[in-house]
Design an enzyme around this catalytic site. Structure first.
Site, PDB file in Angstrom:
ATOM      1  CG  HIS A  24     -13.640 -10.018 -10.079  1.00 21.19           C
ATOM      2  ND1 HIS A  24     -14.867  -9.420  -9.923  1.00 21.19           N
ATOM      3  CD2 HIS A  24     -12.718  -9.036  -9.940  1.00 21.19           C
ATOM      4  CE1 HIS A  24     -14.696  -8.124  -9.694  1.00 21.19           C
ATOM      5  NE2 HIS A  24     -13.404  -7.861  -9.701  1.00 21.19           N
TER       6      HIS A  24
ATOM      7  CG  ASN B  91      -4.667  -3.090   0.571  1.00 24.37           C
ATOM      8  OD1 ASN B  91      -5.511  -3.016  -0.321  1.00 24.37           O
ATOM      9  ND2 ASN B  91      -3.790  -4.066   0.649  1.00 24.37           N
TER      10      ASN B  91
ATOM     11  CB  SER C 265     -13.396  -2.537  -5.947  1.00 22.99           C
ATOM     12  OG  SER C 265     -13.391  -3.881  -6.265  1.00 22.99           O
TER      13      SER C 265
ATOM     14  CD  GLU D 272     -17.795 -11.898  -9.878  1.00 28.99           C
ATOM     15  OE1 GLU D 272     -19.002 -11.647  -9.737  1.00 28.99           O
ATOM     16  OE2 GLU D 272     -17.052 -11.259 -10.646  1.00 28.99           O
TER      17      GLU D 272
HETATM   18 CL1  6GU Z   1      -3.559  -6.948  -0.787  1.00 24.64          CL
HETATM   19  N1  6GU Z   1      -4.338  -8.390  -2.777  1.00 24.64           N
HETATM   20  C1  6GU Z   1      -5.081  -8.641  -3.837  1.00 24.64           C
HETATM   21  N2  6GU Z   1      -4.911  -9.809  -4.433  1.00 24.64           N
HETATM   22  N3  6GU Z   1      -5.985  -7.788  -4.329  1.00 24.64           N
HETATM   23  C2  6GU Z   1      -6.140  -6.623  -3.711  1.00 24.64           C
HETATM   24  C3  6GU Z   1      -5.412  -6.285  -2.597  1.00 24.64           C
HETATM   25  C4  6GU Z   1      -4.481  -7.233  -2.142  1.00 24.64           C
HETATM   26  N4  6GU Z   1      -5.795  -5.064  -2.193  1.00 24.64           N
HETATM   27  C5  6GU Z   1      -6.728  -4.643  -3.049  1.00 24.64           C
HETATM   28  N5  6GU Z   1      -6.954  -5.576  -3.968  1.00 24.64           N
END
Ligand code: 6GU
Length: 277
Positions: free
Chosen positions: A83, A239, A30, A86
């Site tokens: 993925h 994140n 991504s 999908e």
């Molecule tokens: Cl917080 N969770 C998942 N499952 N995938 C992610 C994510 C979180 N942040 C980026 N990809």
């Protein structure tokens, strides 16, 4: 098995468009797809033009295969991946890995954006995968389920050393020349998504030893190891995902973080490939 013939057919279709024999396969996750623009003498083939390839349906994933050189090394690049969320089967998701291996690639570099479950991780850090927990695989979505084709690999492949020790050492060395790059090393846990985790789920993931969580990568790694490729995995921490944070994560935030970290991520991957010459 039928699948081997399908892989061979895809390989022939690609070889009809380029004579390049890749040494390294690279999957760009991504928001990380723009490294593809830096390939030299690239042939780009939309997935729609390769027999038996699925289509990429996610925003931020381009959906084409590129063959060219990067730092003088012949590479095949997946710009966009498939993925489970999908709706594709584990077999369909990992079909391109089989194709890239039969094209000649012996090394797989996988990248993704992931949530930082380890409280010591910050947004923008990069994590080297040192191991994984394949929750969908353990729950029945393993791409190796079904008849085993010995032309690909053995029935019961070991995965104790899935992530190549030497490649990780190379990555660490390259990262040292980038002072603003914090390179973590940890455990990636795969979930299917597409929803992000509840707070309770994130605390569960932490408890079982997860450092970063994401919705990709592990099926590809399992199939690459089945075919005895050497694997390097890199997660961009997009994140915080400890289960204790106030803010909710969203896809835009994940793409923004990928965008911001793009230059150093690109430099790291380029540097690693340069050291493979
Ligand atoms: Cl917080 N969770 C998942 N499952 N995938 C992610 C994510 C979180 N942040 C980026 N990809």
């Amino acid at each position: 098995m039928m699948q081997y013939e399908n892989v061979a057919e895809a390989v022939r279709a690609i070889q009809a468009r380029t004579t390049l024999k890749p040494r390294v396969a690279l999957i760009l996750g991504s928001g990380l797809g723009d490294l593809a623009a830096e390939l030299v003498d690239a042939t780009a083939i939309p997935y729609a033009e390769i027999p038996h390839f699925a289509r990429s349906t996610v925003i931020g994933h381009a959906g084409r295969l590129l063959l060219g050189t990067l730092e003088g090394v012949p590479v095949v690049v997946m710009q966009g991946r498939f993925h489970l969320y999908e709706g594709y089967s584990p077999e369909v998701i990992t079909f391109p890995i089989r194709v890239m291996r039969l094209l000649g690639a012996e090394i797989l570099i996988v990248t993704n954006a992931a949530g930082g479950v380890n409280p010591a991780y910050a947004t923008g850090d990069i994590m080297l995968l040192k191991d994984h927990i394949f929750l969908p695989g353990m729950a029945g979505l393993n791409p190796l389920i079904g008849p085993n084709d010995e032309r690909f690999g053995e029935r019961f492949p070991p995965l104790a050393h899935a992530y190549d020790v030497e490649l990780r050492e190379v990555a660490r060395t390259v990262a040292q020349s980038w002072p603003d790059l914090t390179l973590q090393e940890g455990i990636y846990t795969m979930v299917t998504g597409p929803n992000y985790e509840t707070s309770a789920e994130l605390r569960f993931l932490r408890t079982i030893g997860t450092d970063a969580v994401g919705m990709s990568t592990v099926p590809e790694v399992v199939v690459a190891r089945h075919m005895r490729m050497r694997v390097l995995g890199l997660s961009l921490i997009s994140n915080e995902a400890t289960g204790d944070e106030e803010a909710e994560v969203n896809h835009e935030e994940v793409l923004e973080a990928a965008n911001a970290a793009r230059p150093k991520f690109t430099a790291l991957v380029r540097g690693i490939i340069r050291s493979l010459q």
